[in-house]
Design an enzyme around this catalytic site. Structure first.
Site, PDB file in Angstrom:
ATOM      1  N   GLY A   1       3.781   3.306   4.450  1.00 25.40           N
ATOM      2  CA  GLY A   1       3.773   3.500   2.927  1.00 25.40           C
ATOM      3  C   GLY A   1       2.505   4.273   2.555  1.00 25.40           C
ATOM      4  O   GLY A   1       1.436   3.716   3.203  1.00 25.40           O
TER       5      GLY A   1
ATOM      6  N   ARG B   1     -14.535  16.188   6.238  1.00 26.11           N
ATOM      7  CA  ARG B   1     -15.995  16.762   6.052  1.00 26.11           C
ATOM      8  C   ARG B   1     -17.036  15.921   6.928  1.00 26.11           C
ATOM      9  O   ARG B   1     -17.947  16.607   7.445  1.00 26.11           O
ATOM     10  CB  ARG B   1     -16.557  16.199   4.479  1.00 26.11           C
ATOM     11  CG  ARG B   1     -15.520  17.190   3.730  1.00 26.11           C
ATOM     12  CD  ARG B   1     -16.280  17.389   2.311  1.00 26.11           C
ATOM     13  NE  ARG B   1     -15.580  17.932   1.638  1.00 26.11           N
ATOM     14  CZ  ARG B   1     -15.447  18.189   0.304  1.00 26.11           C
ATOM     15  NH1 ARG B   1     -16.286  17.319  -0.506  1.00 26.11           N
ATOM     16  NH2 ARG B   1     -14.743  19.209  -0.491  1.00 26.11           N
TER      17      ARG B   1
ATOM     18  N   GLN C   1       2.902   0.156  -7.955  1.00 23.95           N
ATOM     19  CA  GLN C   1       1.762  -0.419  -7.151  1.00 23.95           C
ATOM     20  C   GLN C   1       0.981   0.661  -5.990  1.00 23.95           C
ATOM     21  O   GLN C   1       0.106   0.299  -5.592  1.00 23.95           O
ATOM     22  CB  GLN C   1       1.979  -1.847  -6.538  1.00 23.95           C
ATOM     23  CG  GLN C   1       2.242  -2.907  -7.571  1.00 23.95           C
ATOM     24  CD  GLN C   1       2.937  -4.077  -6.934  1.00 23.95           C
ATOM     25  OE1 GLN C   1       2.444  -5.192  -6.693  1.00 23.95           O
ATOM     26  NE2 GLN C   1       4.288  -3.779  -6.894  1.00 23.95           N
TER      27      GLN C   1
ATOM     28  N   ILE D   1      -1.648  -1.062   1.049  1.00 27.24           N
ATOM     29  CA  ILE D   1      -1.684  -1.829  -0.129  1.00 27.24           C
ATOM     30  C   ILE D   1      -1.546  -3.358   0.237  1.00 27.24           C
ATOM     31  O   ILE D   1      -2.323  -4.088  -0.663  1.00 27.24           O
ATOM     32  CB  ILE D   1      -1.006  -1.540  -1.402  1.00 27.24           C
ATOM     33  CG1 ILE D   1       0.791  -1.813  -0.946  1.00 27.24           C
ATOM     34  CG2 ILE D   1      -1.044  -0.303  -1.861  1.00 27.24           C
ATOM     35  CD1 ILE D   1       1.408  -1.924  -2.561  1.00 27.24           C
ATOM     36  N   ASP D   2      -0.900  -3.742   1.453  1.00 28.60           N
ATOM     37  CA  ASP D   2      -0.756  -4.912   1.728  1.00 28.60           C
ATOM     38  C   ASP D   2      -1.843  -5.919   2.112  1.00 28.60           C
ATOM     39  O   ASP D   2      -1.797  -6.925   2.055  1.00 28.60           O
ATOM     40  CB  ASP D   2       0.389  -5.130   2.815  1.00 28.60           C
ATOM     41  CG  ASP D   2       1.540  -4.587   2.194  1.00 28.60           C
ATOM     42  OD1 ASP D   2       1.803  -4.454   1.063  1.00 28.60           O
ATOM     43  OD2 ASP D   2       2.715  -4.829   2.969  1.00 28.60           O
TER      44      ASP D   2
ATOM     45  N   GLY E   1      -4.664 -14.600 -14.295  1.00 30.40           N
ATOM     46  CA  GLY E   1      -4.713 -16.091 -14.985  1.00 30.40           C
ATOM     47  C   GLY E   1      -3.184 -16.821 -14.912  1.00 30.40           C
ATOM     48  O   GLY E   1      -2.651 -17.446 -15.766  1.00 30.40           O
ATOM     49  N   ALA E   2      -2.455 -16.269 -13.723  1.00 30.00           N
ATOM     50  CA  ALA E   2      -0.991 -16.670 -13.783  1.00 30.00           C
ATOM     51  C   ALA E   2      -1.040 -18.211 -13.553  1.00 30.00           C
ATOM     52  O   ALA E   2      -1.987 -18.678 -13.098  1.00 30.00           O
ATOM     53  CB  ALA E   2      -0.242 -16.114 -12.658  1.00 30.00           C
TER      54      ALA E   2
ATOM     55  N   GLY F   1      -1.072   1.579   8.336  1.00 27.25           N
ATOM     56  CA  GLY F   1      -0.920   0.307   8.656  1.00 27.25           C
ATOM     57  C   GLY F   1      -0.235  -0.119   9.987  1.00 27.25           C
ATOM     58  O   GLY F   1      -0.347   0.637  10.655  1.00 27.25           O
TER      59      GLY F   1
HETATM   60  O1  F6P Z   1       3.588  -1.821   3.439  1.00 30.76           O
HETATM   61  C1  F6P Z   1       3.483  -1.279   1.982  1.00 30.76           C
HETATM   62  C2  F6P Z   1       4.785  -1.732   1.234  1.00 30.76           C
HETATM   63  O2  F6P Z   1       4.458  -1.091  -0.185  1.00 30.76           O
HETATM   64  C3  F6P Z   1       5.091  -3.151   1.126  1.00 30.76           C
HETATM   65  O3  F6P Z   1       4.351  -3.711   0.249  1.00 30.76           O
HETATM   66  C4  F6P Z   1       6.605  -3.091   0.788  1.00 30.76           C
HETATM   67  O4  F6P Z   1       7.273  -4.276   1.186  1.00 30.76           O
HETATM   68  C5  F6P Z   1       7.018  -1.779   1.528  1.00 30.76           C
HETATM   69  O5  F6P Z   1       5.790  -0.963   1.797  1.00 30.76           O
HETATM   70  C6  F6P Z   1       7.951  -0.906   0.726  1.00 30.76           C
HETATM   71  O6  F6P Z   1       8.386   0.136   1.646  1.00 30.76           O
HETATM   72  P1  F6P Z   1       9.125   1.586   1.156  1.00 30.76           P
HETATM   73  O7  F6P Z   1       8.326   2.371   0.367  1.00 30.76           O
HETATM   74  O8  F6P Z   1       9.455   2.157   2.463  1.00 30.76           O
HETATM   75  O9  F6P Z   1      10.182   1.060   0.541  1.00 30.76           O
END
Ligand code: F6P
Length: 328
Positions: free
Chosen positions: A16, A30, A260, A132-133, A191-192, A107
Site C-alpha cells: 500500500g 541523492r 488516508q 500508514i499502519d 477527542g473521540a 510494509g
Molecule cells: O496497509 C495499509 C492499508 O491501508 C491498510 O490499512 C488497509 O487495510 C489496506 O492497506 C488496504 O489495502 P488496499 O489498498 O490494497 O485495499
C-alpha cells in the site's frame, strides 16, 4: 558481498502506498549519488522487478517530489513474487542490470518477500518502513502514519460539527488492517468518546455500557473511532447493534477509507522519510543487509527483517488508558 563493492542499487516501493514514500525515494537517490553509486528505480514494486521494468534515476529525477503523496515509482501487491519462478525472474532481471543491492520501501508484506528473496539469492536488501499502519516492530513510526492520522483527525473535526448539530452518534472507521495505531492516535487527537482497536479486548456489552454512561453524563452526541481490524465486527454491524440497544442517539457510519493513504506528507513524515532513506543507503555501505532501518527514540537503528515482521508492536497501554480517562 563486501559493502564497499556495492556500486549499483535498485530502489522500489511496494504494498500500500503511504505519504512520504517520494521523500524516501529522493533521499535514497541523492545519498547514493553522493556516494557515487548508480541508482535504478524499479516500477510497480516486485511486479516491475520480475519484468525488469527499471530505469536509471539521477538527482534531478527526484526534484520536486518531496511534497507529493503517492509514489513516483508506483506500487503493487505482487502475487507472482510469492512464487519461486517469479523470484527467479526478478533475480535474473536484477543481474541483467548489474544491480548489487536493493532498497525496498514498504510494509510487512514487502519485507516478508525481501527476506525470502535475499536468503535465496544472497542479495543485500535494506527495508524502509513505509506504511500508514505503523505496525512494524523496530521503528517508533512508519512513513505515512503521521499524515494518515492528520487526515483522519481533519475528517473527525468535520464530523464532530455535524454530530453536535444533530445530536448523533457517529461510528467512524479508520484504516489499520490488523492494527489500531491510526485509530488510537486519531481518537485521542480528535477527542473521540470511544476507540475500538484489535489490540484491546472489549465486547459489545462493554461498549454499550460506556455509551449509556455517556448519556447519563449528558453527552448529547458521540464519536466512536473504529479500527478496520477491530475484533467486534464490521463498523456497520457494530453501529446496528448499538442502535438497537440505545435509542437516545440517531447513529451514523462514516468510513474514511483510502483518503488516508493520499495527500501531501506532513513535515514529520518528510523528515522521517529523509532520515530513513539516507540511513538505508549509508547502512548498506556500512555492511547492513536484510534489515529494516527504523527510528527508535529518535536514533536510526537496524532490525532484522525477521524481527520486524514477526515481533508484535503493540500500542502503548498508557495511551489506551489515557484515551479512556480523557473521554469521560
Ligand atoms: O496497509 C495499509 C492499508 O491501508 C491498510 O490499512 C488497509 O487495510 C489496506 O492497506 C488496504 O489495502 P488496499 O489498498 O490494497 O485495499
Amino acid at each position: 558481498m563486501a559493502s564497499n563493492l556495492i556500486k549499483r542499487i535498485a530502489v522500489f516501493t511496494s504494498g500500500g502506498d503511504a505519504p512520504g514514500m517520494n521523500a524516501a525515494i529522493r533521499a535514497v537517490v541523492r545519498t547514493a549519488a553522493h556516494h557515487k553509486m548508480h541508482i535504478f528505480g524499479i516500477n510497480n514494486g516486485y511486479e516491475g522487478m520480475i519484468d525488469g521494468d527499471m530505469r536509471r534515476l539521477d538527482i534531478r529525477d527526484v526534484g520536486n517530489i518531496i511534497y507529493r503523496g503517492g509514489t513516483i515509482l508506483k506500487t503493487a501487491r505482487s502475487q507472482r513474487f510469492m512464487t519461486a519462478e517469479g523470484r527467479r525472474s526478478a533475480y535474473e532481471a536484477l543481474q541483467a542490470f548489474d544491480v548489487d543491492a536493493c532498497i525496498a520501501i514498504g510494509g510487512n508484506g514487502t519485507f516478508t518477500g525481501a527476506q525470502v528473496f535475499s536468503e535465496e539469492y544472497n542479495i543485500p536488501i535494506i527495508g524502509v518502513p513505509g506504511t500508514i499502519d505503523n505496525d512494524l516492530y523496530g521503528t517508533d513510526y512508519t512513513i505515512g502514519f503521521d499524515t494518515a492520522v492528520n487526515t483522519a483527525v481533519q475528517a473527525l473535526d468535520k464530523i464532530r460539527d455535524t454530530a453536535d448539530s444533530h445530536n448523533r452518534l457517529f461510528f467512524v472507521e479508520v484504516m489499520g488492517r490488523n492494527s489500531g495505531f491510526i485509530a488510537l492516535s486519531t481518537g485521542i487527537a480528535s477527542g473521540a468518546g470511544n476507540v475500538l482497536i484489535p489490540e484491546v479486548d472489549t465486547s459489545m456489552d462493554r461498549l454499550i455500557e460506556l455509551l449509556r454512561l455517556g448519556v447519563k453524563r449528558k453527552k448529547m452526541f458521540g464519536i466512536v473511532v473504529v479500527a478496520e481490524g477491530n475484533k467486534l465486527g464490521t463498523t456497520h454491524e457494530i453501529a446496528r447493534q448499538v442502535n438497537e440497544a440505545i435509542d437516545f442517539y440517531d447513529t451514523k457510519v462514516t468510513i474514511i477509507g483510502h483518503m488516508q493513504r493520499g495527500g501531501s506528507p506532513s513535515a514529520l513524515d518528510r523528515l522521517l522519510a529523509s532520515r530513513l532513506g539516507f540511513g538505508a543507503v549509508e547502512g548498506l555501505i556500512e555492511g547492513h543487509k536484510n534489515e529494516m532501518v527504523g527510528l527508535v527514540n529518535n536514533e536510526v537503528v537496524f532490525t532484522s527483517f525477521y524481527d520486524a515482521i514477526t515481533k508484535e508492536k503493540k500500542p502503548n497501554q498508557n495511551l489506551v488508558r489515557m484515551a479512556e480517562i480523557l473521554a469521560i
